[in-house]
Design a protein around this motif. Structure first.
Motif, PDB file in Angstrom:
ATOM      1  N   ALA A  87     -72.403  73.217  68.058  1.00 30.96           N
ATOM      2  CA  ALA A  87     -72.037  74.628  68.141  1.00 30.96           C
ATOM      3  C   ALA A  87     -72.367  75.256  66.791  1.00 30.96           C
ATOM      4  N   ILE A  88     -73.106  76.373  66.821  1.00 30.80           N
ATOM      5  CA  ILE A  88     -73.549  77.022  65.592  1.00 30.80           C
ATOM      6  C   ILE A  88     -72.860  78.375  65.476  1.00 30.80           C
ATOM      7  N   SER A  89     -72.304  78.659  64.317  1.00 32.41           N
ATOM      8  CA  SER A  89     -71.590  79.915  64.115  1.00 32.41           C
ATOM      9  C   SER A  89     -72.553  81.096  64.192  1.00 32.41           C
ATOM     10  N   GLU A  90     -72.009  82.276  64.419  1.00 34.14           N
ATOM     11  CA  GLU A  90     -72.826  83.472  64.591  1.00 34.14           C
ATOM     12  C   GLU A  90     -73.680  83.763  63.356  1.00 34.14           C
ATOM     13  N   ASP A  91     -73.141  83.477  62.173  1.00 32.74           N
ATOM     14  CA  ASP A  91     -73.916  83.725  60.953  1.00 32.74           C
ATOM     15  C   ASP A  91     -74.805  82.532  60.578  1.00 32.74           C
ATOM     16  N   ARG A  92     -74.849  81.499  61.430  1.00 33.86           N
ATOM     17  CA  ARG A  92     -75.719  80.335  61.293  1.00 33.86           C
ATOM     18  C   ARG A  92     -75.447  79.551  60.010  1.00 33.86           C
ATOM     19  N   THR A  93     -74.215  79.531  59.556  1.00 31.90           N
ATOM     20  CA  THR A  93     -73.880  78.749  58.371  1.00 31.90           C
ATOM     21  C   THR A  93     -72.944  77.589  58.677  1.00 31.90           C
ATOM     22  N   GLU A  94     -72.491  77.456  59.919  1.00 34.15           N
ATOM     23  CA  GLU A  94     -71.619  76.351  60.288  1.00 34.15           C
ATOM     24  C   GLU A  94     -72.142  75.656  61.538  1.00 34.15           C
ATOM     25  N   TYR A 120     -73.464  61.816  54.007  1.00 33.72           N
ATOM     26  CA  TYR A 120     -74.041  63.049  53.459  1.00 33.72           C
ATOM     27  C   TYR A 120     -73.501  63.356  52.065  1.00 33.72           C
ATOM     28  N   ASP A 121     -72.242  63.062  51.815  1.00 34.44           N
ATOM     29  CA  ASP A 121     -71.714  63.240  50.463  1.00 34.44           C
ATOM     30  C   ASP A 121     -72.469  62.354  49.476  1.00 34.44           C
ATOM     31  N   ALA A 130     -81.125  60.229  45.068  1.00 36.67           N
ATOM     32  CA  ALA A 130     -81.801  59.961  46.333  1.00 36.67           C
ATOM     33  C   ALA A 130     -83.109  60.733  46.416  1.00 36.67           C
ATOM     34  N   LEU A 131     -84.173  60.058  46.818  1.00 43.03           N
ATOM     35  CA  LEU A 131     -85.481  60.693  46.932  1.00 43.03           C
ATOM     36  C   LEU A 131     -85.438  61.884  47.874  1.00 43.03           C
ATOM     37  N   ARG A 132     -84.683  61.777  48.968  1.00 41.89           N
ATOM     38  CA  ARG A 132     -84.656  62.819  49.992  1.00 41.89           C
ATOM     39  C   ARG A 132     -83.505  63.819  49.798  1.00 41.89           C
ATOM     40  N   ARG A 133     -82.860  63.809  48.657  1.00 44.11           N
ATOM     41  CA  ARG A 133     -81.732  64.712  48.427  1.00 44.11           C
ATOM     42  C   ARG A 133     -82.118  66.169  48.619  1.00 44.11           C
ATOM     43  N   SER A 134     -83.302  66.577  48.146  1.00 41.85           N
ATOM     44  CA  SER A 134     -83.693  67.989  48.183  1.00 41.85           C
ATOM     45  C   SER A 134     -83.755  68.547  49.597  1.00 41.85           C
ATOM     46  N   VAL A 135     -83.942  67.676  50.592  1.00 40.74           N
ATOM     47  CA  VAL A 135     -83.976  68.126  51.977  1.00 40.74           C
ATOM     48  C   VAL A 135     -82.620  68.682  52.409  1.00 40.74           C
ATOM     49  N   TRP A 136     -81.544  68.199  51.781  1.00 39.99           N
ATOM     50  CA  TRP A 136     -80.192  68.480  52.266  1.00 39.99           C
ATOM     51  C   TRP A 136     -79.362  69.348  51.336  1.00 39.99           C
ATOM     52  N   THR A 137     -79.936  69.863  50.266  1.00 36.38           N
ATOM     53  CA  THR A 137     -79.129  70.582  49.278  1.00 36.38           C
ATOM     54  C   THR A 137     -78.618  71.931  49.776  1.00 36.38           C
ATOM     55  N   ASN A 138     -79.060  72.387  50.952  1.00 37.95           N
ATOM     56  CA  ASN A 138     -78.476  73.591  51.543  1.00 37.95           C
ATOM     57  C   ASN A 138     -77.087  73.338  52.123  1.00 37.95           C
ATOM     58  N   ILE A 139     -76.698  72.069  52.218  1.00 40.86           N
ATOM     59  CA  ILE A 139     -75.352  71.743  52.709  1.00 40.86           C
ATOM     60  C   ILE A 139     -74.342  72.003  51.595  1.00 40.86           C
ATOM     61  N   GLU A 140     -73.347  72.816  51.900  1.00 40.54           N
ATOM     62  CA  GLU A 140     -72.275  73.085  50.934  1.00 40.54           C
ATOM     63  C   GLU A 140     -71.185  72.040  51.032  1.00 40.54           C
ATOM     64  N   SER A 141     -70.814  71.670  52.271  1.00 39.87           N
ATOM     65  CA  SER A 141     -69.749  70.685  52.445  1.00 39.87           C
ATOM     66  C   SER A 141     -69.800  70.113  53.852  1.00 39.87           C
ATOM     67  N   VAL A 142     -69.176  68.941  54.007  1.00 42.99           N
ATOM     68  CA  VAL A 142     -69.014  68.306  55.315  1.00 42.99           C
ATOM     69  C   VAL A 142     -67.516  68.080  55.512  1.00 42.99           C
ATOM     70  N   LYS A 155     -74.748  76.565  52.603  1.00 45.02           N
ATOM     71  CA  LYS A 155     -74.688  77.587  51.557  1.00 45.02           C
ATOM     72  C   LYS A 155     -75.278  78.904  52.037  1.00 45.02           C
ATOM     73  N   ALA A 156     -76.253  78.797  52.926  1.00 43.39           N
ATOM     74  CA  ALA A 156     -76.921  79.959  53.514  1.00 43.39           C
ATOM     75  C   ALA A 156     -77.557  79.475  54.811  1.00 43.39           C
ATOM     76  N   PRO A 157     -77.947  80.369  55.714  1.00 45.68           N
ATOM     77  CA  PRO A 157     -78.615  79.920  56.938  1.00 45.68           C
ATOM     78  C   PRO A 157     -79.797  79.008  56.624  1.00 45.68           C
ATOM     79  N   PHE A 158     -79.940  77.962  57.422  1.00 50.54           N
ATOM     80  CA  PHE A 158     -80.984  76.961  57.161  1.00 50.54           C
ATOM     81  C   PHE A 158     -81.531  76.471  58.498  1.00 50.54           C
ATOM     82  N   ARG A 159     -82.474  77.216  59.056  1.00 45.90           N
ATOM     83  CA  ARG A 159     -83.021  76.953  60.385  1.00 45.90           C
ATOM     84  C   ARG A 159     -83.461  75.502  60.615  1.00 45.90           C
ATOM     85  N   PRO A 160     -84.147  74.820  59.656  1.00 47.67           N
ATOM     86  CA  PRO A 160     -84.687  73.479  59.946  1.00 47.67           C
ATOM     87  C   PRO A 160     -83.674  72.347  59.893  1.00 47.67           C
ATOM     88  N   PHE A 161     -82.404  72.654  59.655  1.00 44.45           N
ATOM     89  CA  PHE A 161     -81.401  71.622  59.419  1.00 44.45           C
ATOM     90  C   PHE A 161     -81.447  70.489  60.444  1.00 44.45           C
TER      91      PHE A 161
END
Length: 522
Positions: A87-94, A120-121, A130-142, A155-161
């Motif tokens: 389920a994705i929030s209306e503002d696409r941040t959750e 993820y933490d 982690a080599l692939r950390r940059s892929v996930w830095t749009n995550i603010e928290s889990v 942190k902001a909308p991230f379509r490719p998540f």
């Protein structure tokens, strides 16, 4: 024509020697044991899903580790460890996920939301490098909402998540990093994933062995009891191993041998191809180094590259020519911008004359000697001959795949010819190579503030009407600056024995083996 002078190894030349190299007998197995053997060009750099840089070798990581969502063979999002798409929030941040409650790790530990948060933490902690950390830095928290429910806050909308989950991350047990240490994840991760294959053993540049996970949550899978991933760097040897029936499936088959066997309908051999919309074969120029520090020189190289000939005569249609970082068949392709970089030797000479290297230049072009994703050696020879007509000397330098990836990721190359593959997301390659703080940022040394802004804008929308103009503008910026010479999108293509069932090429190119099975026992 230049391509007619290319001296390519003939079909199965050296095949007998190659098969002899594969002749080590398999470990003893029960008479009724179902065995599957595949061959890929290069060894895994690690078994740790957060640090794997070798795309061909991701097959081993994905057999061990799984994520909440997967991208299936046709490039579609499917729930995996999640019960359904989130389920994705209306503002696409959750993003809120309901997790499966019938999954256990291979060591018997139940899979819960705690494991998702822990994994993820861990990758997001800069201290873990982690080599692939940059892929996930749009995550603010889990956030854990319940035993089998978890919410990702962006942190902001991230379509490719969701699209990135299959390749660039896997879920591992809470506390496992502290308990086992990184060396276990890197070299022998037995029992640490939820996937269909349990790691048994590995010999570098030889074989990785798996056994079937008897408690896998998809009860009828995998379709094998024993799986061996053989490392066979020589392309002729991979073909020979398939013909001799010592291997069931091969990755990165030579293009001409693939076409020859398909057209001849070789007995006992099957094969197929599929466009990989998230791919691009390109020359990744390091814009910090001469001569690629000059935009006119970069434009000259691009205009002197005959993509159509490379695609048709070297790759026989299994590369789709494109002068911009988008497949020509994709809805987001900017045809007008691409036309401005079409092969034109006179325009190339004019740009060269305006550059700081008007009298010519010399540079080293790296490429894989092992056919990483596909064999680019003939294309490298063609490019060398083509640029010689421009007065530019190219020194070709083949490297083992791991060495090539290491040099490119570190930004040590002047230019490198390689295929890059990601999910079928229109911004993955652009983000990864041409924007700051990404896994391949150093490879290009390029950044553009307007491009960065457009990328952020693209993450806020998920429909073609809104996304199309943004992507068109991004391609225009990159075409004007030409930090790379884009050659074309590649196809995913494989060969396999005709008694293999449940296998097909996929848009991500990495072999998908969970459903594969051999119809008769070895």
């Amino acid at each position: 024509m230049i391509y007619d002078s290319l001296n390519r190894r003939t079909f199965l030349q050296g095949g007998a020697a190659a098969v002899a190299g594969l002749g080590r007998p398999f470990p003893a197995q029960a008479a009724d044991e179902r065995s599957l053997v595949v061959a890929i060009p290069s060894s895994p750099s690690t078994f740790d899903p957060i640090n794997q840089g070798n795309h061909d070798a991701m097959v081993v990581n994905q057999l061990i580790f799984e994520n909440l969502i997967e991208i299936d063979g046709e490039g579609r999002r499917r729930p995996l460890l999640a019960k359904s798409l989130p389920a994705i929030s209306e503002d696409r941040t959750e993003y809120t996920f309901e997790l499966r409650d019938d999954v256990a790790f291979q060591n018997g530990q139940p899979f819960t939301a705690e494991d998702v948060k822990y994994s993820y933490d861990y990758i997001l902690d800069p201290a873990n490098k982690a080599l692939r950390r940059s892929v996930w830095t749009n995550i603010e928290s889990v956030e854990i909402l319940a035993r089998h429910k978890v919410r990702f806050k962006m942190k902001a909308p991230f379509r490719p998540f969701l699209d990135y989950m299959t390749k660039y991350m896997g879920i591992f047990p809470a506390g496992s990093r502290e308990k086992y240490g990184n060396e276990i994840f890197q070299q022998r991760p037995e029992g640490l994933g939820t996937g269909p294959g349990i790691f048994v053993s590995a010999r570098s540049n030889d074989v990785v062995e798996f056994r079937r996970n008897p408690n896998y949550w998809r009860k009828d899978l995998p379709g094998w009891d024993r799986l061996r991933v053989r490392i066979v760097s020589e392309e002729a040897a991979r073909i020979a191993s398939l013909m001799s029936k010592s291997v069931h499936i091969i990755g990165a088959p030579p293009v001409r041998d693939y076409l020859r066997l398909r057209q001849a309908k070789a007995q006992g051999i099957a094969g197929a191809s599929r466009p990989a919309l998230g791919s691009m074969m390109l020359m990744i120029h390091n814009t910090r180094k001469p001569p690629f520090d000059d935009p006119d020189f970069r434009k000259a190289v691009s205009l002197a590259t005959d993509r159509k000939t490379i695609a048709e005569k070297i790759f026989n249609g299994l590369v789709e020519p494109s002068a911009v970082p988008a497949p020509a068949s994709a809805w987001w392709y900017n045809a007008k911008v691409a036309e401005g970089l079409a092969f034109n030797l006179e325009k190339a000479k004019a740009h060269l004359a305006r550059s700081r290297y008007a009298s010519g230049a010399e540079f080293e072009l790296l490429y894989s000697s092992q056919g990483y994703l596909l064999d680019v050696a003939d294309a490298a020879l063609f490019i060398q001959a083509s640029l010689a007509r421009l007065g530019v000397k190219v020194k070709l330098q083949p490297l083992e795949t791991g060495q090539l990836i290491e040099q490119v990721f570190a930004g040590n190359q002047t230019s490198a010819l390689m295929a890059v593959i990601g999910p079928s997301d229109p911004t993955f390659i652009i983000q990864g190579i041409y924007t700051p703080n990404q896994v391949m940022t150093r490879s290009s040394g390029y950044s553009n503030d307007r491009l960065n802004t457009l990328l952020a804008d693209s993450f806020r929308v998920d429909d073609e009407t809104s996304l199309g103009p943004i992507l068109a503008d991004m391609q225009a910026i990159l075409a004007a600056d030409s930090p790379s010479t884009w050659i074309g999108a590649v196809h995913s293509f494989n060969l396999w024995r005709s008694n293999v069932q449940g296998f097909e090429p996929n848009t991500g190119i990495t072999l998908r083996l969970t459903d594969a099975a051999v119809a008769d026992l070895r």
